[in-house]
Design a protein around this motif. Structure first.
Motif, short mmCIF file in Angstrom:
data_model
loop_
_atom_site.label_atom_id
_atom_site.label_comp_id
_atom_site.label_asym_id
_atom_site.label_seq_id
_atom_site.Cartn_x
_atom_site.Cartn_y
_atom_site.Cartn_z
N THR A 50 -9.06 -1.85 50.01
CA THR A 50 -8.12 -1.26 49.06
C THR A 50 -7.17 -0.30 49.75
O THR A 50 -5.98 -0.24 49.42
N ILE A 51 -7.68 0.47 50.71
CA ILE A 51 -6.81 1.38 51.48
C ILE A 51 -5.70 0.59 52.16
O ILE A 51 -4.51 0.94 52.08
N VAL A 52 -6.09 -0.47 52.85
CA VAL A 52 -5.10 -1.29 53.57
C VAL A 52 -4.10 -1.91 52.59
O VAL A 52 -2.89 -1.93 52.84
N LEU A 53 -4.62 -2.41 51.46
CA LEU A 53 -3.74 -3.03 50.47
C LEU A 53 -2.72 -2.03 49.94
O LEU A 53 -1.52 -2.33 49.87
N MET A 54 -3.17 -0.83 49.58
CA MET A 54 -2.26 0.14 48.99
C MET A 54 -1.22 0.63 49.99
O MET A 54 -0.04 0.80 49.62
N TRP A 55 -1.62 0.84 51.22
CA TRP A 55 -0.63 1.23 52.23
C TRP A 55 0.39 0.13 52.46
O TRP A 55 1.59 0.37 52.63
N ARG A 56 -0.08 -1.11 52.45
CA ARG A 56 0.84 -2.23 52.63
C ARG A 56 1.84 -2.32 51.48
O ARG A 56 3.05 -2.50 51.70
N LEU A 57 1.33 -2.18 50.25
CA LEU A 57 2.22 -2.24 49.09
C LEU A 57 3.23 -1.11 49.10
O LEU A 57 4.42 -1.30 48.80
N ARG A 58 2.78 0.09 49.45
CA ARG A 58 3.70 1.23 49.50
C ARG A 58 4.78 1.03 50.55
O ARG A 58 5.95 1.37 50.34
N LEU A 59 4.38 0.51 51.71
CA LEU A 59 5.35 0.26 52.78
C LEU A 59 6.38 -0.76 52.34
O LEU A 59 7.59 -0.56 52.53
N LEU A 60 5.92 -1.86 51.76
CA LEU A 60 6.85 -2.90 51.33
C LEU A 60 7.79 -2.39 50.24
O LEU A 60 8.98 -2.70 50.23
N TYR A 61 7.24 -1.56 49.34
CA TYR A 61 8.09 -1.01 48.28
C TYR A 61 9.14 -0.08 48.87
O TYR A 61 10.31 -0.11 48.46
N VAL B 137 11.14 -4.06 48.73
CA VAL B 137 10.57 -5.21 48.01
C VAL B 137 10.35 -4.80 46.56
O VAL B 137 9.79 -3.75 46.27
N ARG B 138 10.79 -5.63 45.63
CA ARG B 138 10.70 -5.31 44.21
C ARG B 138 9.26 -5.23 43.74
O ARG B 138 8.39 -5.98 44.19
N ALA B 139 9.03 -4.34 42.77
CA ALA B 139 7.68 -4.14 42.26
C ALA B 139 7.11 -5.39 41.62
O ALA B 139 5.90 -5.65 41.71
N ASP B 140 7.93 -6.20 40.96
CA ASP B 140 7.41 -7.40 40.32
C ASP B 140 6.93 -8.43 41.33
O ASP B 140 6.06 -9.26 41.02
N ARG B 141 7.44 -8.36 42.54
CA ARG B 141 6.95 -9.26 43.59
C ARG B 141 5.65 -8.75 44.20
O ARG B 141 4.85 -9.54 44.71
N LEU B 142 5.44 -7.45 44.15
CA LEU B 142 4.23 -6.86 44.71
C LEU B 142 3.06 -6.89 43.74
O LEU B 142 1.90 -6.91 44.16
N ALA B 143 3.35 -6.90 42.45
CA ALA B 143 2.31 -6.77 41.44
C ALA B 143 1.20 -7.82 41.54
O ALA B 143 0.03 -7.48 41.38
#
Length: 225
Positions: free
Chosen positions: A200-211, A215-221
Motif C-alpha cells: 500500500t505504501i508503494v501504491l500510494m506513493w506511485r499514485l501521488r507521483l503520477l498525479y 495524470v488525471r484522477a479518473d485514470r488512477l482510480a
C-alpha cells in the motif's frame, strides 16, 4: 447556535457506523451538527445512522460529491469532513475553534494514528503527519476542517474519484497556511492490512507521483480500488 458542521460520507459502512457516530455524541451535545451523506449503500448503513445524526441524506455516489452535498446543507460556519472509519478527539470542536480563531488561518487538519495489528502502522502514520506538516497538504484521513468561506473560495472538493483531498488542500494553501494540530484522530488500518502495508505504501506513493505529474484522477482510480 451551530458553529461546527461535521460531514460524514458513507457507503456500506453498517458494521462500524454506529460506533463512529456514537463517538460524536459529546460534540453534538455541545452544538455541533452531524450530517451523514450516503452514496447508495446496500446494507443497513442508513437505518443505523438515522438516530445518531442530525441529518442523514442521499447524495450522488463518490466521496467528493457526497462531501460537497453535505456541505451544501450544513448550517455551521466551520466544516469538518470525517471518514466513516475515523474517530475524532473528544475536544475536537474546541481545538478547531481555537485553531481557526487566529486570523488569517482558515483551514487545517489533525495528526493521525492508524489502528491495526501491524507494527508498521505507527511508522506510516508518523510519515503521513511529517509529510503533511512539511508540504502543507492534508489527506482525508486527517479529518480536514475549514471555514465555510474558505471552502467556498476554494470551490469545494473537485469532482474526481481520487485525490480530491490533495487537490482541495492545494487550493486552500493559496488562502492560508494550514493549522497542523498535533492531537490525533484514530483511523482504521483495515485497508493497509488487507492489501499489505508495504504494498500500500508503494501504491500510494506511485499514485501521488503520477498525479503530481499530471495524470488525471479518473485514470488512477482503478489502481486504488
Amino acid at each position: 447556535m451551530t458553529s461546527l458542521s461535521i460531514v460524514v460520507p458513507v457507503l456500506d459502512e453498517a458494521e462500524g457506523i454506529v460506533a463512529t457516530l456514537a463517538s460524536l455524541a459529546p460534540l453534538r451535545a455541545r452544538g455541533a451538527e452531524l450530517i451523514v451523506v450516503d452514496g447508495g449503500s446496500r446494507d443497513a448503513t442508513v437505518a443505523r445512522a438515522q438516530a445518531l445524526a442530525d441529518r442523514v441524506m442521499e447524495g450522488p455516489r463518490g466521496r467528493a460529491r457526497q462531501m460537497n452535498a453535505g456541505a451544501a446543507v450544513a448550517r455551521g460556519p466551520t466544516l469538518l469532513f470525517l471518514h466513516a472509519d475515523t474517530r475524532l478527539p473528544e475536544d475536537a470542536d474546541r481545538l478547531i475553534a481555537s485553531a481557526l480563531g487566529v486570523a488569517p488561518l482558515a483551514w487545517g487538519r489533525f495528526d493521525v494514528a492508524i489502528e491495526g495489528h501491524s507494527r508498521m502502522l505507527p511508522v506510516v502514520a508518523a510519515m503521513m503527519n511529517l509529510r503533511s506538516r512539511l508540504s502543507g497538504i492534508a489527506t482525508g484521513d486527517q479529518a480536514m476542517f475549514m471555514t465555510r468561506a474558505a471552502f467556498e473560495a476554494a470551490g469545494g472538493f473537485p469532482d474526481q474519484p481520487l485525490m480530491e483531498d490533495i487537490e482541495l488542500s492545494a487550493r486552500l494553501k493559496r488562502l492560508s497556511t494550514p493549522v497542523c494540530l498535533r492531537e490525533r484522530v484514530l483511523t482504521s488500518g483495515r485497508r493497509w492490512e488487507q492489501r499489505g502495508v508495504w504494498r500500500t505504501i508503494v501504491l500510494m506513493w506511485r499514485l501521488r507521483l503520477l498525479y503530481a505529474l499530471g495524470v488525471r484522477a479518473d485514470r488512477l482510480a482503478p489502481w486504488y480500488r
